[in-house]
Design a protein around this motif. Structure first.
Motif, PDB file in Angstrom:
ATOM      1  N   ALA A  55       0.845  -1.196   0.000  1.00  0.00           N
ATOM      2  CA  ALA A  55       0.000   0.000   0.000  1.00  0.00           C
ATOM      3  C   ALA A  55       0.882   1.249   0.000  1.00  0.00           C
ATOM      4  O   ALA A  55       0.722   2.159   0.810  1.00  0.00           O
ATOM      5  CB  ALA A  55      -0.956   0.001   1.185  1.00  0.00           C
ATOM      6  N   LEU A  56       1.838   1.288  -0.935  1.00  0.00           N
ATOM      7  CA  LEU A  56       2.828   2.355  -0.976  1.00  0.00           C
ATOM      8  C   LEU A  56       2.187   3.707  -1.302  1.00  0.00           C
ATOM      9  O   LEU A  56       1.190   3.783  -2.024  1.00  0.00           O
ATOM     10  CB  LEU A  56       3.904   2.040  -2.010  1.00  0.00           C
ATOM     11  N   HIS A  57       2.776   4.767  -0.744  1.00  0.00           N
ATOM     12  CA  HIS A  57       2.319   6.130  -0.981  1.00  0.00           C
ATOM     13  C   HIS A  57       3.546   7.027  -1.096  1.00  0.00           C
ATOM     14  O   HIS A  57       4.690   6.549  -1.156  1.00  0.00           O
ATOM     15  CB  HIS A  57       1.375   6.601   0.130  1.00  0.00           C
ATOM     16  N   GLU A  58       3.320   8.334  -1.129  1.00  0.00           N
ATOM     17  CA  GLU A  58       4.414   9.273  -1.350  1.00  0.00           C
ATOM     18  C   GLU A  58       5.462   9.221  -0.234  1.00  0.00           C
ATOM     19  O   GLU A  58       6.639   9.510  -0.458  1.00  0.00           O
ATOM     20  CB  GLU A  58       3.865  10.700  -1.482  1.00  0.00           C
ATOM     21  N   GLY A  59       5.031   8.838   0.965  1.00  0.00           N
ATOM     22  CA  GLY A  59       5.996   8.676   2.038  1.00  0.00           C
ATOM     23  C   GLY A  59       7.009   7.589   1.730  1.00  0.00           C
ATOM     24  O   GLY A  59       8.227   7.770   1.925  1.00  0.00           O
ATOM     25  N   ILE A  78       8.218  -5.856   0.064  1.00  0.00           N
ATOM     26  CA  ILE A  78       6.771  -5.705   0.239  1.00  0.00           C
ATOM     27  C   ILE A  78       6.279  -6.984   0.907  1.00  0.00           C
ATOM     28  O   ILE A  78       6.161  -8.032   0.259  1.00  0.00           O
ATOM     29  CB  ILE A  78       6.060  -5.479  -1.103  1.00  0.00           C
ATOM     30  N   PHE A  79       6.046  -6.887   2.196  1.00  0.00           N
ATOM     31  CA  PHE A  79       5.668  -8.087   2.950  1.00  0.00           C
ATOM     32  C   PHE A  79       4.743  -7.689   4.088  1.00  0.00           C
ATOM     33  O   PHE A  79       5.112  -6.902   4.962  1.00  0.00           O
ATOM     34  CB  PHE A  79       6.897  -8.796   3.505  1.00  0.00           C
ATOM     35  N   LEU A  80       3.543  -8.225   4.080  1.00  0.00           N
ATOM     36  CA  LEU A  80       2.559  -7.970   5.130  1.00  0.00           C
ATOM     37  C   LEU A  80       2.826  -8.971   6.252  1.00  0.00           C
ATOM     38  O   LEU A  80       2.411 -10.126   6.184  1.00  0.00           O
ATOM     39  CB  LEU A  80       1.153  -8.118   4.553  1.00  0.00           C
ATOM     40  N   ASN A  81       3.519  -8.512   7.255  1.00  0.00           N
ATOM     41  CA  ASN A  81       4.047  -9.385   8.302  1.00  0.00           C
ATOM     42  C   ASN A  81       2.985  -9.766   9.332  1.00  0.00           C
ATOM     43  O   ASN A  81       2.556  -8.918  10.122  1.00  0.00           O
ATOM     44  CB  ASN A  81       5.213  -8.671   8.998  1.00  0.00           C
ATOM     45  N   PRO A  82       2.555 -11.021   9.368  1.00  0.00           N
ATOM     46  CA  PRO A  82       1.496 -11.399  10.318  1.00  0.00           C
ATOM     47  C   PRO A  82       1.922 -11.280  11.781  1.00  0.00           C
ATOM     48  O   PRO A  82       1.067 -11.114  12.661  1.00  0.00           O
ATOM     49  CB  PRO A  82       1.185 -12.859   9.951  1.00  0.00           C
ATOM     50  N   GLU A 103       4.377   0.093  -9.650  1.00  0.00           N
ATOM     51  CA  GLU A 103       4.502   1.312 -10.457  1.00  0.00           C
ATOM     52  C   GLU A 103       5.308   2.375  -9.714  1.00  0.00           C
ATOM     53  O   GLU A 103       6.155   3.065 -10.309  1.00  0.00           O
ATOM     54  CB  GLU A 103       3.109   1.849 -10.804  1.00  0.00           C
ATOM     55  N   ILE A 104       5.064   2.516  -8.414  1.00  0.00           N
ATOM     56  CA  ILE A 104       5.815   3.486  -7.619  1.00  0.00           C
ATOM     57  C   ILE A 104       7.289   3.099  -7.569  1.00  0.00           C
ATOM     58  O   ILE A 104       8.182   3.939  -7.721  1.00  0.00           O
ATOM     59  CB  ILE A 104       5.222   3.579  -6.201  1.00  0.00           C
ATOM     60  N   CYS A 105       7.558   1.812  -7.379  1.00  0.00           N
ATOM     61  CA  CYS A 105       8.942   1.342  -7.338  1.00  0.00           C
ATOM     62  C   CYS A 105       9.650   1.578  -8.673  1.00  0.00           C
ATOM     63  O   CYS A 105      10.820   1.958  -8.720  1.00  0.00           O
ATOM     64  CB  CYS A 105       8.985  -0.142  -6.973  1.00  0.00           C
TER      65      CYS A 105
END
Length: 316
Positions: A55-59, A78-82, A103-105
């Protein structure tokens, strides 16, 4: 993503050789073998990593750009860590936007994206051995989210090893996380330079966060009281700690729809409340729930004559 001076800004240093020309599209690795092969193609030790949960953003883009300017190669995870989610936190609700993230990357010049699934990071299930955050992980966010920082440090440590990075970039917004990562690297001898990047904000002052997508229009208006409280506190910093707390609190009490968990002015090394006589750098931090969303924000401040807001801490 410090010795006893934590969350300090470590200024990026220019590499001896200029950054390599980034690829047109990042290599995407999803397994350990794919990561090992792609990482071996980055033929030197000057590799920076930016760790994300998606969920990347400008930050996030700002972190990547800063890393890109100072290092030959940049890896984004990019890893959603449980392990970072408690029993009352809905992991399934977290936004998953991989195509937009890629796309951001790509636009930011990332060399390699590592996007594993939990079974790749934790092949034997929940790890029996984890990194402990210790007492610093039991206060503030740790008190509200027990075990969160142990899970965070465990995955950060694993990703540092897997990516073989020489530097890691993290946002000042997650100040307690930044402090603990610095302490882990120091205490456990990780050969990684941790770089802090100032909090990126929306034009209205709201700190950028993937959780902002949960906010309704009215929630968002309410949430602005958090950054407004920090600004008010920073403006009162020349008068001392009590004035900082009083000014920030006055803003929050005018917004009854924001349920505040804490508002603190603490020492950046120990996270202990600073006494009234204290003069120097301190962390003004706030957390609260707006609608169904829990938000955090903070502002480094210089307390005492000539004081005010800082972008990051100057102690090294």
């Amino acid at each position: 993503m410090t010795d006893t001076t934590a969350p300090a800004l470590t200024p990026p240093t220019r590499p001896a050789t200029p950054p390599a020309t980034p690829p047109a599209t990042p290599v995407v690795a999803r397994t350990r073998d794919e990561l090992r092969e792609a990482r071996s193609a980055l033929d030197d030790g000057d590799v920076a990593v930016v760790m994300t949960m998606g969920a990347l953003h400008e930050g996030h883009a700002t972190l990547i750009h800063q890393a890109r300017q100072a290092h030959r190669h940049v890896v984004v995870t990019i890893f959603l860590n449980p392990l970072q989610f408690g029993p009352k936190e809905d992991l399934s609700r977290y936004p998953r936007t991989f195509d937009a993230d890629l796309e951001i990357c790509t636009a930011a010049g990332v060399d390699l994206v590592f996007a594993p699934t939990p079974d790749v990071i934790y092949p034997d299930g929940d790890p029996g051995v984890r990194v402990s955050a210790g007492p610093l992980g039991d206060v503030l966010e740790g008190q509200a989210r027990p075990g969160h920082f142990d899970g965070m440090l465990t995955v950060v440590g694993k990703l540092m090893h897997l990516t073989r990075c020489s530097a890691a970039y993290f946002g000042q917004k997650d100040a307690q996380q930044l402090l603990l990562i610095r302490r882990m690297c120091r205490d456990l001898d990780f050969p990684v330079r941790v770089v802090a990047v100032p909090t990126v904000r929306e034009p209205d002052g709201l700190a950028m966060s993937s959780r902002n997508t949960y906010l309704t229009a009215s929630d968002r208006e309410t949430a602005l009281c958090l950054s407004a409280a920090l600004r008010a506190g920073a403006e009162a910093a020349p008068e001392g700690p009590s004035a900082v707390r009083r000014a920030a609190r006055a803003v929050l009490v005018r917004e009854p729809l924001a349920l505040v968990d804490y508002l603190v002015l603490v020492h950046p090394d120990t996270l202990e409340d600073v006494p009234e006589w204290y003069r120097g750098e301190a962390l003004l931090a706030v957390a609260g729930r707006v609608g169904t969303t829990r938000l955090i924000d903070n502002l480094p401040v210089l307390v005492g004559p000539g004081g005010g807001a800082l972008e990051t801490f100057t102690q090294a």
